[in-house]
Scaffold this motif. Structure first.
Motif, PDB file in Angstrom:
ATOM      1  N   GLY A  74      -4.797 -11.514   8.570  1.00  0.00           N
ATOM      2  CA  GLY A  74      -4.205 -12.482   7.648  1.00  0.00           C
ATOM      3  C   GLY A  74      -3.852 -11.877   6.303  1.00  0.00           C
ATOM      4  O   GLY A  74      -3.099 -12.454   5.531  1.00  0.00           O
ATOM      5  N   LYS A  75      -4.398 -10.684   6.022  1.00  0.00           N
ATOM      6  CA  LYS A  75      -4.075  -9.960   4.793  1.00  0.00           C
ATOM      7  C   LYS A  75      -3.160  -8.784   5.124  1.00  0.00           C
ATOM      8  O   LYS A  75      -2.922  -8.473   6.278  1.00  0.00           O
ATOM      9  N   ARG A  76      -2.651  -8.137   4.106  1.00  0.00           N
ATOM     10  CA  ARG A  76      -1.783  -6.977   4.316  1.00  0.00           C
ATOM     11  C   ARG A  76      -2.563  -5.827   4.951  1.00  0.00           C
ATOM     12  O   ARG A  76      -3.672  -5.511   4.560  1.00  0.00           O
ATOM     13  N   ASN A  77      -1.958  -5.206   5.926  1.00  0.00           N
ATOM     14  CA  ASN A  77      -2.552  -4.040   6.575  1.00  0.00           C
ATOM     15  C   ASN A  77      -2.238  -2.786   5.776  1.00  0.00           C
ATOM     16  O   ASN A  77      -1.242  -2.735   5.040  1.00  0.00           O
ATOM     17  N   GLU A  78      -3.059  -1.740   5.928  1.00  0.00           N
ATOM     18  CA  GLU A  78      -2.741  -0.446   5.338  1.00  0.00           C
ATOM     19  C   GLU A  78      -3.338   0.665   6.183  1.00  0.00           C
ATOM     20  O   GLU A  78      -4.228   0.423   7.005  1.00  0.00           O
ATOM     21  N   PRO A  79      -2.864   1.898   6.018  1.00  0.00           N
ATOM     22  CA  PRO A  79      -3.232   2.977   6.946  1.00  0.00           C
ATOM     23  C   PRO A  79      -4.722   3.220   7.130  1.00  0.00           C
ATOM     24  O   PRO A  79      -5.157   3.544   8.239  1.00  0.00           O
ATOM     25  N   ILE A  80      -5.523   3.079   6.073  1.00  0.00           N
ATOM     26  CA  ILE A  80      -6.940   3.404   6.223  1.00  0.00           C
ATOM     27  C   ILE A  80      -7.664   2.448   7.167  1.00  0.00           C
ATOM     28  O   ILE A  80      -8.777   2.744   7.620  1.00  0.00           O
TER      29      ILE A  80
END
Length: 252
Positions: free
Chosen positions: A211-217
């Motif tokens: 539901g939140k923004r994804n990021e690579p880590i």
């Protein structure tokens, strides 16, 4: 051993306010990441990022939902970009019968053109397929020299077994979702040495951040879920999938 995000979209506007901070976290926590183009403009931006940071690489191509823009000039520009050593593959390319922004025959024709581009450049491909697995597999069977990765693998275990002699399976945050039974079955039964980990960020955020923004880590959470399913250590998942990513993209 650090993980790799084999498929991200750092040029997306959702990163406009804090891209440098996201990139700093990548530098600290990951081996490298691969930024994926979906049209000519994003492919150029992907290469710009890759040339700026030694731990970011680029993939260039036109996504099936953006395929209306694909023409001779686009192909020429992609071919020129593709000669840069920081460009690892052609993608994401393929077929999308869910959104159907272009008819099936047009999608197939331009998918094949980009497979031929990859062959000329001697690059692997990053395949997007949605509601189009049968046609995707049939086209790939007609191009036996092509290798690469099936991004966010959506297919069955049976189809996965057909593909894994030539293609890695990209596994991302959807594996952590409660309704991911088909993907769990694939991960459980496919050898770890045919799996690479991805985020597709800013999309498909894994639990517990769904539901939140994804990021690579956040590949860390995918690795943990794979370890749980396959009953191995997270360290083993990290070591093998990172080596897989390097083999997939030809990084020594």
């Amino acid at each position: 051993m650090k993980l790799v995000d084999t498929h991200c979209h750092l040029d997306n506007e959702q990163f406009d306010t804090d891209r440098l901070e996201v990139i700093e976290r990548i530098k600290e926590q990951l081996e490298f990441c691969v930024n994926i183009g979906y049209d000519l403009e994003s492919s150029k931006k992907s290469l710009e990022l890759a040339e700026k940071y030694d731990f970011i690489y680029a993939v260039i191509g036109v996504h099936p939902i953006d395929i209306a823009q694909y023409n001779e000039q686009t192909e020429k520009e992609l071919e020129t970009l593709g000669k840069n050593p920081k460009v690892l593959a052609i993608g994401e390319i393929g077929l999308d019968y869910h959104w159907m922004t272009e008819p099936k025959d047009v999608q197939q024709e331009r998918f094949i053109k980009q497979l031929e581009l990859a062959k000329r450049l001697n690059k692997p491909v990053v395949i997007h397929t949605r509601d189009a697995m049968e046609d995707t597999v049939n086209i790939l069977k007609n191009h036996p020299e092509i290798t690469g990765v099936m991004h966010c693998y959506p297919g069955s275990l049976e189809t996965a077994k057909e593909l894994i002699d030539r293609f890695y399976l990209g596994i991302g945050g959807t594996l952590t979702f409660k309704n991911a039974k088909k993907t769990v079955e694939v991960v459980k039964n496919i050898p770890l040495d045919r799996i690479v980990i991805e985020t597709d960020c800013p999309y498909l955020t894994p639990e517990p951040f769904r539901g939140k923004r994804n990021e690579p880590i956040y590949v860390e959470y995918v690795a943990q879920k794979i370890a749980e399913i396959k009953e191995v250590s997270v360290e083993e998942v990290k070591e093998i999938t990172t080596q897989n990513a390097k083999k997939l993209y030809g990084i020594v």
